[in-house]
Each structure stands twice: as structure tokens, then as C-alpha cells.
Write a protein that holds these residues in place. Sequence first.
Motif, mmCIF file in Angstrom:
data_model
loop_
_atom_site.group_PDB
_atom_site.id
_atom_site.type_symbol
_atom_site.label_atom_id
_atom_site.label_comp_id
_atom_site.label_asym_id
_atom_site.label_seq_id
_atom_site.Cartn_x
_atom_site.Cartn_y
_atom_site.Cartn_z
ATOM 1 N N ALA A 123 99.247 127.900 -49.294
ATOM 2 C CA ALA A 123 100.427 127.632 -49.910
ATOM 3 C C ALA A 123 101.721 126.798 -50.357
ATOM 4 O O ALA A 123 102.245 125.623 -50.843
ATOM 5 N N PHE A 124 100.476 125.708 -48.359
ATOM 6 C CA PHE A 124 101.830 125.010 -48.156
ATOM 7 C C PHE A 124 101.118 124.121 -47.340
ATOM 8 O O PHE A 124 100.306 123.932 -46.587
ATOM 9 N N ASP A 125 101.534 122.993 -46.110
ATOM 10 C CA ASP A 125 100.657 122.355 -45.727
ATOM 11 C C ASP A 125 101.571 121.305 -44.286
ATOM 12 O O ASP A 125 103.028 121.646 -44.717
ATOM 13 N N CYS A 159 106.107 119.466 -56.324
ATOM 14 C CA CYS A 159 106.332 120.647 -56.410
ATOM 15 C C CYS A 159 108.042 120.566 -56.958
ATOM 16 O O CYS A 159 108.336 119.414 -57.615
ATOM 17 N N ASN A 160 109.045 121.484 -56.784
ATOM 18 C CA ASN A 160 110.238 121.962 -57.394
ATOM 19 C C ASN A 160 111.452 122.168 -56.628
ATOM 20 O O ASN A 160 111.092 122.916 -55.564
ATOM 21 N N ALA A 161 112.051 121.132 -56.301
ATOM 22 C CA ALA A 161 113.033 121.078 -54.959
ATOM 23 C C ALA A 161 114.470 120.590 -56.093
ATOM 24 O O ALA A 161 114.958 119.892 -55.596
ATOM 25 N N ASN A 215 105.675 121.960 -46.251
ATOM 26 C CA ASN A 215 106.761 122.275 -47.936
ATOM 27 C C ASN A 215 104.307 122.062 -48.645
ATOM 28 O O ASN A 215 104.245 123.033 -47.765
ATOM 29 N N LYS A 216 105.851 122.391 -49.949
ATOM 30 C CA LYS A 216 104.278 123.029 -50.375
ATOM 31 C C LYS A 216 102.936 122.080 -50.406
ATOM 32 O O LYS A 216 102.821 120.908 -50.401
ATOM 33 N N ILE A 217 101.545 123.256 -50.616
ATOM 34 C CA ILE A 217 100.467 122.302 -50.191
ATOM 35 C C ILE A 217 100.387 121.034 -50.904
ATOM 36 O O ILE A 217 100.875 121.077 -51.966
ATOM 37 N N VAL A 224 110.787 114.752 -51.191
ATOM 38 C CA VAL A 224 110.050 115.827 -50.872
ATOM 39 C C VAL A 224 111.370 116.521 -50.207
ATOM 40 O O VAL A 224 111.872 116.453 -49.526
ATOM 41 N N GLY A 225 111.184 118.181 -50.743
ATOM 42 C CA GLY A 225 111.903 119.204 -50.412
ATOM 43 C C GLY A 225 110.918 119.467 -48.575
ATOM 44 O O GLY A 225 110.201 119.269 -48.748
ATOM 45 N N ALA A 226 111.502 120.276 -48.114
ATOM 46 C CA ALA A 226 110.773 121.702 -46.771
ATOM 47 C C ALA A 226 110.754 122.496 -47.376
ATOM 48 O O ALA A 226 112.256 123.192 -47.058
ATOM 49 N N ASP A 227 110.058 123.565 -46.778
ATOM 50 C CA ASP A 227 110.621 125.327 -46.411
ATOM 51 C C ASP A 227 110.616 125.505 -45.292
ATOM 52 O O ASP A 227 111.108 126.023 -44.402
ATOM 53 N N ARG A 228 110.609 124.477 -43.909
ATOM 54 C CA ARG A 228 110.134 125.001 -42.581
ATOM 55 C C ARG A 228 110.738 123.261 -41.738
ATOM 56 O O ARG A 228 109.007 122.454 -42.121
HETATM 57 O O1 MRU Z 1 106.053 128.262 -53.706
HETATM 58 P P1 MRU Z 1 107.158 127.805 -53.907
HETATM 59 O O2 MRU Z 1 107.707 127.131 -54.802
HETATM 60 O O3 MRU Z 1 108.488 128.643 -53.033
HETATM 61 O O4 MRU Z 1 107.651 126.509 -52.156
HETATM 62 C C1 MRU Z 1 108.448 125.642 -53.109
HETATM 63 C C2 MRU Z 1 108.297 124.322 -52.052
HETATM 64 O O5 MRU Z 1 107.857 124.064 -51.768
HETATM 65 C C3 MRU Z 1 110.002 123.174 -52.131
HETATM 66 O O6 MRU Z 1 109.410 122.002 -52.129
HETATM 67 C C4 MRU Z 1 110.677 123.398 -51.219
HETATM 68 O O7 MRU Z 1 110.985 124.968 -50.707
HETATM 69 C C5 MRU Z 1 111.610 122.811 -51.073
HETATM 70 S S1 MRU Z 1 112.866 123.459 -52.170
HETATM 71 C C6 MRU Z 1 114.451 122.994 -52.504
#
Ligand code: MRU
Length: 319
Positions: A294-296, A142-144, A232-234, A219-223
Motif C-alpha cells: 500500500a505504500f513505498d 493519491c489523496n492528500a 507515502n502511497k505506493i 505529495v503528502g506523507a504517511d511517515r
Molecule cells: O491508504 P490511504 O488512502 O490512507 O493513503 C493515504 C496516503 O498515502 C496519503 O498520501 C497520505 O496519508 C497523506 S494524506 C494528507
Amino acid sequence: MRTIDWRNDRIVLIDQTLLPGTVKVIHVDTVDELIDSIKRLAVRGAPALGVAGALGVALAAKNGDDVREAAEKISKARPTAVNLSWGVGKVLAELDQGAEAMIEEAKHILEDDIRRNADLGRRGAQWLIDRLGPRINVHTHCNAGALACVEWGTALGVVRALQERGAIGHVYLDETRPLLQGARLTAWELQQMGIDHTVVVDSAGPTVLARGLVDAVIVGADRIAANGDVVNKIGTYPLALAAHRAGIPFLVAAPESTIDPDTPDGSQVEIEIRDAAEILGEHTPDGSKALNYAFDVTPADLVTAIVTDERIINGKPLG
Ligand code: MRU
């Protein structure tokens, strides 16, 4: 320039849906415009969403909107990244102090994001160098990067800090279906940074690891749930499984604001399901269905370490 900013009493942001072909800055004057930008991923990535949430509540106060109602609507624009409701909550807490105080708080969160990500990037780079030596090849998903934050980045912030130390080798990245945040955004950032990189299809990521092409996954994380499960992103979870099998570190880079102590484990996190139209198209027969997660969730035991702006968490309960 910054991914998102507050200028002349309005929000300005780079429309990420148009990258890398076009760099267009959008001016956001209303809460509804902000919500639209969040939903269509013009602004995206957990830390940037935190800042967007904070600035959105400040904008509502400046515009004389019903601030509580606006805050609720902004928080619900996307469900998975906890940073969004975190940023909203931080600025809403200043409601009694008035619009100016709320704008100041939102600007503080914005400036703080840059400092915190730079801190976590350098901490993560040191952790990798201590374990893997002076030259490190990595895989990311993804993009972190700077585009997911105000500047600098989280997972790509670690890459940036490795580059500062002359320690970055080659970066492999997944294209990140279906919206291609890897192929479009991460590849663009790496190119600007002058870092050698190779894009692979998402399903090739585990093979890159199995063939020994990289030394670590970042990788990054969303939660991040209280037990250390990482959302994080699927496509992140298969990489974690493959990293475990290959015996290489799986490092998660995220600010403390991504840790959600109120959610016991990953199974409790609402996973955003996006429009089927992002997957289906001319290549699929009429009538096929799509399930667009969108995430896993990557279970905590597959995560070697989580690096934040304050600490390194090594497979222990987060407390
Ligand atoms: O759907 P997105 O593009 O908002 O998902 C982003 C991600 O999953 C990133 O890995 C995450 O938010 C970390 S960003 C520093």
C-alpha cells in the motif's frame, strides 16, 4: 462538512469508500466500529487517521472501556501512518485526568489539524511561488486533500493556497491503484474547488513529468523517518525518480505529527500489505498471486523539500 468530527458524544465521518457517487455520513459509537472504518478505508489519510485515533481513545473512555486495551487495538488498525499512534498516544496521556479531559484533548487535536494544515499549505505555496513564478502546474498522487485531514488538506492544501493567490495552473493526478484515491477523491475535491485537472494512470505519471507538463510534484506523507525518507502511497517513489530526472521540485507536504524521530530511516517502517483481492479479479487468471503493497519509501535525497506547519526542511537531517 468536515471529514471527521465529534458530535453529541460520538464520532461522525464521511464514508470515503462510497465517494464520489454517494456522500454518506456514518455515526461511530464503539471502538470496534471505528477500527472497522479505519481498516476498510472509510476514514483514511494520515492526518485524518491521527484525529480518528485521538477520538477513538476518547470514545473508549466515554464508553467505560478498558482504555489501554482499546488504544492498543486502534493503533494497530493500520501500521504505516505514524499519525494514528500519535493521536492515540496524545489522548492516552490524559488517562489519569478522566474521560472529559480526554474528550477535550481529542477535540483540540481535531481543531488544531485544520489550523496546522492551512499553515503548511500557505508556506508550501509561498515556497513554490518564490522558485517557480506566479503560475504553477503540478502533479499529485493519491489523496492528500481535505478528505485525508479534517479540512483543507496537505498536498492539496498547498494547491488550495496557490489557488487563493491566483497561482494554480493545471493539476495532473494519478488515479492511484488499486483503490483509486486519486481518481475518486482528489478529482472530486479539485472539481469542487473549480480547478482544471487531468487524471492519468499511475504508470503515466513519470511521462507527464518527462514531457514537461508540470512544474512541480506535491505529495503528502504517511511517515517521515528521522533521516528524511518519506513513506507515502505506493507509486510515490517512481514520481520522485522522474522528478529528479526532469529537474523539477519534489515537494512533500505534511504536518509535524507525520515526522517520526524514533524511526531512523524508511527501511524500518512497516509497509502495509493489503488484501490480494483488491488487485485480483475477473481480469486475472485463477491461481495468480498478488503482492499488494500500500505504500513505498522515497529516499531523502530525492526529496527537494518537506513543508510542515512549522518549517521547511531542505535536504537536511530532521533532528
Ligand atoms: O491508504 P490511504 O488512502 O490512507 O493513503 C493515504 C496516503 O498515502 C496519503 O498520501 C497520505 O496519508 C497523506 S494524506 C494528507
